[in-house]
Design a protein around this motif. Structure first.
Motif, PDB file in Angstrom:
ATOM      1  N   ASN A 171       0.829  -1.212   0.000  1.00 49.22           N
ATOM      2  CA  ASN A 171       0.000   0.000   0.000  1.00 49.22           C
ATOM      3  C   ASN A 171       0.860   1.258   0.000  1.00 49.22           C
ATOM      4  N   MET A 172       1.938   1.212   0.746  1.00 46.57           N
ATOM      5  CA  MET A 172       2.824   2.373   0.820  1.00 46.57           C
ATOM      6  C   MET A 172       3.459   2.675  -0.539  1.00 46.57           C
ATOM      7  N   LEU A 173       3.852   1.624  -1.260  1.00 47.15           N
ATOM      8  CA  LEU A 173       4.568   1.815  -2.516  1.00 47.15           C
ATOM      9  C   LEU A 173       3.667   2.242  -3.666  1.00 47.15           C
ATOM     10  N   ILE A 174       2.499   1.641  -3.791  1.00 45.42           N
ATOM     11  CA  ILE A 174       1.695   1.865  -4.993  1.00 45.42           C
ATOM     12  C   ILE A 174       0.392   2.599  -4.729  1.00 45.42           C
ATOM     13  N   ARG A 175       0.132   2.987  -3.479  1.00 50.33           N
ATOM     14  CA  ARG A 175      -1.111   3.687  -3.199  1.00 50.33           C
ATOM     15  C   ARG A 175      -0.878   4.996  -2.448  1.00 50.33           C
ATOM     16  N   THR A 176      -0.460   4.884  -1.216  1.00 46.45           N
ATOM     17  CA  THR A 176      -0.457   6.078  -0.363  1.00 46.45           C
ATOM     18  C   THR A 176       0.749   6.981  -0.545  1.00 46.45           C
ATOM     19  N   HIS A 177       1.945   6.417  -0.814  1.00 49.07           N
ATOM     20  CA  HIS A 177       3.164   7.224  -0.822  1.00 49.07           C
ATOM     21  C   HIS A 177       3.911   7.178  -2.160  1.00 49.07           C
ATOM     22  N   MET A 178       3.245   6.722  -3.193  1.00 45.07           N
ATOM     23  CA  MET A 178       3.879   6.688  -4.508  1.00 45.07           C
ATOM     24  C   MET A 178       4.315   8.085  -4.940  1.00 45.07           C
ATOM     25  N   GLN A 179       3.412   9.042  -4.822  1.00 45.37           N
ATOM     26  CA  GLN A 179       3.724  10.396  -5.283  1.00 45.37           C
ATOM     27  C   GLN A 179       4.860  11.009  -4.482  1.00 45.37           C
ATOM     28  N   ASP A 180       4.893  10.741  -3.188  1.00 43.93           N
ATOM     29  CA  ASP A 180       5.968  11.307  -2.370  1.00 43.93           C
ATOM     30  C   ASP A 180       7.316  10.715  -2.753  1.00 43.93           C
ATOM     31  N   LEU A 181       7.363   9.426  -3.046  1.00 47.43           N
ATOM     32  CA  LEU A 181       8.610   8.809  -3.510  1.00 47.43           C
ATOM     33  C   LEU A 181       9.105   9.491  -4.777  1.00 47.43           C
ATOM     34  N   LYS A 182       8.187   9.760  -5.703  1.00 48.76           N
ATOM     35  CA  LYS A 182       8.557  10.408  -6.959  1.00 48.76           C
ATOM     36  C   LYS A 182       9.021  11.842  -6.720  1.00 48.76           C
ATOM     37  N   GLU A 183       8.368  12.533  -5.785  1.00 46.26           N
ATOM     38  CA  GLU A 183       8.748  13.922  -5.519  1.00 46.26           C
ATOM     39  C   GLU A 183      10.122  14.002  -4.862  1.00 46.26           C
ATOM     40  N   VAL A 184      10.413  13.084  -3.939  1.00 48.52           N
ATOM     41  CA  VAL A 184      11.738  13.078  -3.302  1.00 48.52           C
ATOM     42  C   VAL A 184      12.816  12.760  -4.326  1.00 48.52           C
ATOM     43  N   THR A 185      12.515  11.822  -5.222  1.00 45.33           N
ATOM     44  CA  THR A 185      13.470  11.525  -6.300  1.00 45.33           C
ATOM     45  C   THR A 185      13.721  12.755  -7.152  1.00 45.33           C
ATOM     46  N   ARG A 186      12.636  13.417  -7.547  1.00 42.34           N
ATOM     47  CA  ARG A 186      12.760  14.591  -8.426  1.00 42.34           C
ATOM     48  C   ARG A 186      13.464  15.750  -7.731  1.00 42.34           C
ATOM     49  N   ASP A 187      13.054  16.059  -6.497  1.00 38.05           N
ATOM     50  CA  ASP A 187      13.526  17.266  -5.824  1.00 38.05           C
ATOM     51  C   ASP A 187      14.868  17.087  -5.128  1.00 38.05           C
ATOM     52  N   VAL A 188      15.217  15.860  -4.783  1.00 33.76           N
ATOM     53  CA  VAL A 188      16.452  15.628  -4.009  1.00 33.76           C
ATOM     54  C   VAL A 188      17.475  14.840  -4.824  1.00 33.76           C
ATOM     55  N   HIS A 189      17.173  13.585  -5.100  1.00 36.87           N
ATOM     56  CA  HIS A 189      18.180  12.708  -5.701  1.00 36.87           C
ATOM     57  C   HIS A 189      18.505  13.097  -7.147  1.00 36.87           C
ATOM     58  N   TYR A 190      17.471  13.284  -7.953  1.00 32.40           N
ATOM     59  CA  TYR A 190      17.730  13.654  -9.347  1.00 32.40           C
ATOM     60  C   TYR A 190      18.316  15.051  -9.443  1.00 32.40           C
ATOM     61  N   GLU A 191      17.855  15.960  -8.598  1.00 33.80           N
ATOM     62  CA  GLU A 191      18.378  17.325  -8.636  1.00 33.80           C
ATOM     63  C   GLU A 191      19.851  17.351  -8.247  1.00 33.80           C
ATOM     64  N   ASN A 192      20.240  16.519  -7.273  1.00 37.10           N
ATOM     65  CA  ASN A 192      21.656  16.412  -6.913  1.00 37.10           C
ATOM     66  C   ASN A 192      22.473  15.894  -8.093  1.00 37.10           C
ATOM     67  N   PHE A 193      21.968  14.853  -8.754  1.00 35.82           N
ATOM     68  CA  PHE A 193      22.659  14.311  -9.931  1.00 35.82           C
ATOM     69  C   PHE A 193      22.765  15.372 -11.015  1.00 35.82           C
ATOM     70  N   ARG A 194      21.678  16.063 -11.268  1.00 30.00           N
ATOM     71  CA  ARG A 194      21.646  17.074 -12.319  1.00 30.00           C
ATOM     72  C   ARG A 194      22.623  18.209 -12.011  1.00 30.00           C
ATOM     73  N   SER A 195      22.655  18.658 -10.752  1.00 29.15           N
ATOM     74  CA  SER A 195      23.562  19.749 -10.364  1.00 29.15           C
ATOM     75  C   SER A 195      25.014  19.333 -10.523  1.00 29.15           C
ATOM     76  N   GLN A 196      25.330  18.106 -10.089  1.00 32.11           N
ATOM     77  CA  GLN A 196      26.699  17.613 -10.222  1.00 32.11           C
ATOM     78  C   GLN A 196      27.099  17.486 -11.685  1.00 32.11           C
ATOM     79  N   LYS A 197      26.160  17.025 -12.500  1.00 33.29           N
ATOM     80  CA  LYS A 197      26.441  16.858 -13.930  1.00 33.29           C
ATOM     81  C   LYS A 197      26.699  18.206 -14.592  1.00 33.29           C
TER      82      LYS A 197
END
Length: 278
Positions: free
Chosen positions: A197-223
């Motif tokens: 439920n956490m992965l595909i229902r309640t917190h899916m969007q938050d996982l994507k937002e953390v990836t976009r705003d934190v992890h991917y942004e860090n990768f993008r900035s370093q690149k």
């Protein structure tokens, strides 16, 4: 479409990656398998960055990995050194959700003790796992309670099976033991339902937002920072050479002027000496 941080109203997609045979790599190679996983995650970020920089930005397929389920052995007394090394190498690149595998090999008290020990060791090792979002004051009470329950369930203790068993007239997925049936989706037996439920229902969007705003942004900035520094170094190289050549030419010209002055003085002295002899 989402409402608030971590609540999903409509269907969506969250990125996972299945990397088989990683245990074989861990136990038989000096190059631990986190390198393969880090490379895979980075490749997805790189592909997304290229698409984002292209002309067809409105139709980008998001294959970024939004969550890494890290399975922990139930047989030890906590994390092994390789678990700490593995999660440290990944925690700034992807959302890590720790999971205790084969929970049916442990009693309820052993599961509680192991969960507490794992969380303590994760904190001691300064490993950053996925953090459930704080609920707003106007959030639905049921969601607030569910979010709290998910937080307290970390790391999730799950049971896996693909066998249907008839229990009391109902078909359930589980494992048959001499003393009874362990049900995969029974919350008294496993946290599988909570994790799903956490992965595909309640917190899916938050996982994507953390990836976009934190992890991917860090990768993008370093690149981008690396590309900028490389461009600056390449552009500054010829300038340094040109400046050096300019200094050398100026020195050569100065030496030539001094040589001409010496020659003129020598001629004048020779002329004066000849006049005095006359």
């Amino acid at each position: 479409m989402s409402e608030g941080r971590g609540r999903v109203r409509t269907g969506g997609y969250v990125g996972f990656a299945d990397l088989p045979n990683q245990r074989t790599i861990i136990t038989t190679s000096n190059n631990y398998s986190e390198e393969a996983i880090i490379k895979y995650v980075a490749n997805q970020y790189e592909a997304y960055l290229q698409d984002e920089s292209g002309l067809n930005r409105r139709n980008i397929v998001d294959n970024r990995v939004h969550c890494c389920l890290y399975f922990i052995s139930p047989y030890g007394r906590g994390l092994k050194p390789i678990d700490i090394k593995f999660m440290r190498s990944l925690h700034d690149k992807v959302n890590i959700v720790p999971v205790i595998a084969k929970a049916d090999t442990l009693t309820k008290s052993e599961i509680r003790s192991l969960k507490a020990r794992i969380l303590e060791e994760i904190e001691e090792a300064s490993i950053r796992i996925y953090q459930f979002p704080e609920c707003d004051s106007d959030e639905d009470e049921d969601f607030v309670e569910m979010n709290k329950d998910l937080k307290e369930s970390l790391p999730f203790a799950v049971i896996g099976s693909n066998t249907f068993i008839v229990k009391e007239g109902n078909r359930v997925i589980g494992r048959q033991y001499p003393w009874g049936v362990v049900e995969v989706e029974n919350p008294e037996h496993s946290d599988f339902g909570k994790l799903r439920n956490m992965l595909i229902r309640t917190h899916m969007q938050d996982l994507k937002e953390v990836t976009r705003d934190v992890h991917y942004e860090n990768f993008r900035s370093q690149k981008l920072s690396y590309s900028t520094n490389t461009s600056m170094n390449e552009s500054s190289g010829p300038k340094v050479v040109d400046e050096t050549d300019k200094i050398i030419r100026e020195k050569d010209e100065e030496l030539k002027r001094m040589q001409r002055m010496v020659e003129q003085l020598t001629k004048q002295q020779n002329m004066l000496a000849a006049m005095q002899k006359q």
